[in-house]
Enzyme design. Sequence first.
Site, PDB file in Angstrom:
ATOM      1  N   CYS A   1      17.597 -24.766  -8.677  1.00  0.00           N
ATOM      2  CA  CYS A   1      16.471 -25.162  -7.825  1.00  0.00           C
ATOM      3  C   CYS A   1      15.222 -24.966  -8.660  1.00  0.00           C
ATOM      4  O   CYS A   1      15.253 -25.153  -9.876  1.00  0.00           O
ATOM      5  CB  CYS A   1      16.458 -24.359  -6.523  1.00  0.00           C
ATOM      6  SG  CYS A   1      16.287 -22.585  -6.762  1.00  0.00           S
TER       7      CYS A   1
ATOM      8  N   CYS B   1       0.829  -1.224   0.000  1.00  0.00           N
ATOM      9  CA  CYS B   1       0.000   0.000   0.000  1.00  0.00           C
ATOM     10  C   CYS B   1       0.856   1.264   0.000  1.00  0.00           C
ATOM     11  O   CYS B   1       0.533   2.252  -0.663  1.00  0.00           O
ATOM     12  CB  CYS B   1      -0.923   0.017   1.213  1.00  0.00           C
ATOM     13  SG  CYS B   1      -2.203  -1.245   1.131  1.00  0.00           S
TER      14      CYS B   1
END
Lengths: 80, 380
Positions: free
Chosen positions: B337, B195
Amino acid sequence: MEIKVRAFGIAKDILGFREQTLSVENGETILEFKKRLLSQYPKFEDLVSLAFAVNEEYCSEDFVLQPLDEVVIIPPVSGG
Amino acid sequence: MSNVRLSAEEMARYARHITIPEFNVEGQKKLKGAKVLVIGAGGLGSPVLLYLAAAGIGHLGIVDFDVVDETNLQRQVLYTVDDVGKSKAEQAEKRLKALNPHLEVTIHNTRLTSDNALDIISQYDVVADGTDNFQTRYLVNDACVLTGKTNVYASIFRFEGQVSVFNYLKEDGTRGPNYRDMFPEPPPPGLVPNCAEGGVIGVLPGIIGSLQALEVIKVVSGVGTPLVGRLFLLDAATFETRTLKVYKSPATKIEGLIDYDQFCGIVPAASANDEVKEVSVQELKELQDTQEAFQLIDVREPFEYEIANLEGELIPLSAVLDSAHRFKRDRKVVVHCKSGARSAKAIKQLQDEFQLDNLYNLKGGILAYAREIDTALQTY
């Protein structure tokens, strides 16, 4: 064939539209559609956790799109 | 709820609830008997706390370490000008007790962390997540899964909001989807604004937070059908909504709390040794095709390796330092990964501890490889 795309959140900023009808290959999968977006909008690569829903249902990457399907692109949102 | 009683005063106070046929005295007693933890007393937390306090939830917990800032007043309707500079949790408690003297409030004037989350959350029946960053979102989600609590989730961005009910215990004894089923991996830091960075229209948390409070009341009272297995989206700018069906993913595994700053890519300031060299998936493909001597190491977990692999040697991140001898010194070593964060961490550890300089991180991980090189590879 044509599909309807509706983007939410930051996906809207990256694509530059909220809603648009796009032309895709017949029988295109969500994975292929993601690649199409990625080639057109390289910033999409950063959004690893972008979710896709077709006709109001989350779908996997092998989902095969049908004409007039609505694809909703949902990025994660963190504000509170 | 036979041990919970409503006084005459409470019966009068909650008369409009009690008049609803399917809610009645039983629903009201369940609210009184419930302990609800609201994490984040900001934009979403304000309406959630106000409505839950007014509705008669018996015990509210508030987690917030922050103080009220002038820029909060545009949407955080719990607070007034006099509260600026003061503790949100403490001011919220005063405001809520003034609203409903029957209410019990516990404040946790602290940052929720991997060290305290399980302890705090396990003291409550239901959690409402109104935090403002991805690290805490994943932490709250995982802690709720580990403690078996329902997590009523909401989040906001500019004109848009999301609501869902996670990890809900269904009648058949199974749990509904959770946050990781929807968003398995966080976005890279800085990409999705909060925000403060992205802005938010003041009334939006009022709408979305009220829906969140509604779902808490439904979960606690058992009245209605909670938003389980569904994600509600609102674009207030166009007044469009979607309610998307979501499913549990077999790849979601939550076995313990982790380092969420690291998971979300928020790492301490880089030192010289922190430079991680990278290769693209195309460069890896070239290495594979030309049969140049190189080593490929996969630092994911065994269950991920089972889903899909690039035939690398499996050394999960947690075992990397103990298995350093398995990393070859005489050739290029590519470490990968799922999407690149864990392998970068593994490389940093090895560079720090063993001064290896032949390690390369596979950019985008196996997901990028599946996307750009081998589309037959299963993604997850």
